[in-house]
Design an enzyme around this catalytic site. Structure first.
Site, short mmCIF file in Angstrom:
data_model
loop_
_atom_site.label_atom_id
_atom_site.label_comp_id
_atom_site.label_asym_id
_atom_site.label_seq_id
_atom_site.Cartn_x
_atom_site.Cartn_y
_atom_site.Cartn_z
CD GLN A 82 -3.52 -5.08 6.28
OE1 GLN A 82 -3.39 -4.12 5.53
NE2 GLN A 82 -4.03 -6.23 5.88
CE LYS A 99 -3.97 -2.09 2.37
NZ LYS A 99 -3.49 -3.47 2.58
CG ASP A 153 -10.01 -1.77 3.60
OD1 ASP A 153 -9.60 -2.06 2.47
OD2 ASP A 153 -9.40 -2.05 4.64
#
Length: 230
Positions: A96, A52, A119
């Site tokens: 995460q 990322k 997300d």
């Protein structure tokens, strides 16, 4: 005739497109920034976070990774999220997963401001997805739809079989593909651990998507569930 889908070439094309968009944003005094929070030292999570950071750097997006030890309390994480929610210089927040066992993933995800939930996991964004409104889309389903479009594989009117019902891939992809929109509008069948023998379903698929977190589906049928929640 077989078509080999080149994911790397497609990713490079997306990178160029995003670089141009980021430049336009900066010309209008908007400097996009992503903050990723990693709790613990899960090796796979570290790799994902590294990807990322690299992706952000390639397209000109500022990124910051906040590392927290595995024994961090849930309240401490929520306090950090509250600060990021209020920070106007932060445009995207990503926690995460998986999180340590002392934390509730649902509670943490719900604490992220929906407008910064890149997300697409927040209940507000999931609800918008179901109703067909514009919202952040989970990255893997969005990537699958992009590949179909890039290679001119129109799913409209086709029978799509998705193997896997995770909240990250299977479920959102099924919802996306049944929407009455461009590069969707499919008849969707979702298979999972309760489906038994997959062959009768997969043999009827015009488009087959495997999203079980396992290279051999029969392993999942015997109780070894992949990370995707098959």
């Amino acid at each position: 005739m077989s078509i080999i889908i080149d994911g790397k070439a497609t990713a490079l094309k997306i990178q160029y497109e995003l670089s141009d968009k980021v430049k336009d944003l900066k010309k209008n005094n908007c400097h996009p920034k992503l903050v990723v929070i990693l709790v613990g030292d899960d090796s796979a999570s570290k790799v994902y976070v590294g990807h990322k950071e690299k992706a952000c750097d390639q397209v000109g997006i500022a990124s910051e990774t906040i590392l927290m030890p595995s024994d961090t309390s849930e309240d401490t994480l929520l306090e950090t999220l509250d600060e990021l929610n209020k920070d106007k210089t932060v445009h995207g927040i990503l926690v995460q997963l998986p999180l340590p066992e002392q934390m509730s993933e649902n509670k943490v995800i719900e604490f992220i401001a929906p407008e910064k939930d890149v997300d697409g996991f927040h209940p507000v964004n999931r609800g918008k997805l179901v109703s067909g409104e514009d919202a952040f889309l989970p990255c893997t389903p969005a990537g699958i739809q992009y590949l179909l479009k890039e290679y001119d594989i129109d799913p409209a009117g086709k029978h799509m079989v998705i193997v896997g019902r995770s909240n990250i891939v299977g479920k959102p992809l099924a919802i996306m593909m049944m929407q009455k929109k461009e590069w969707a509008n499919s008849t969707v069948t979702v298979c999972h651990t309760g489906s038994g023998n997959l062959q009768p379903f997969t043999s009827l698929a015009d488009i087959l998507i495997s999203a079980v977190g396992s290279t051999r589906h029969h392993h999942c049928r015997h109780g070894q569930r992949g990370r995707s929640g098959y």
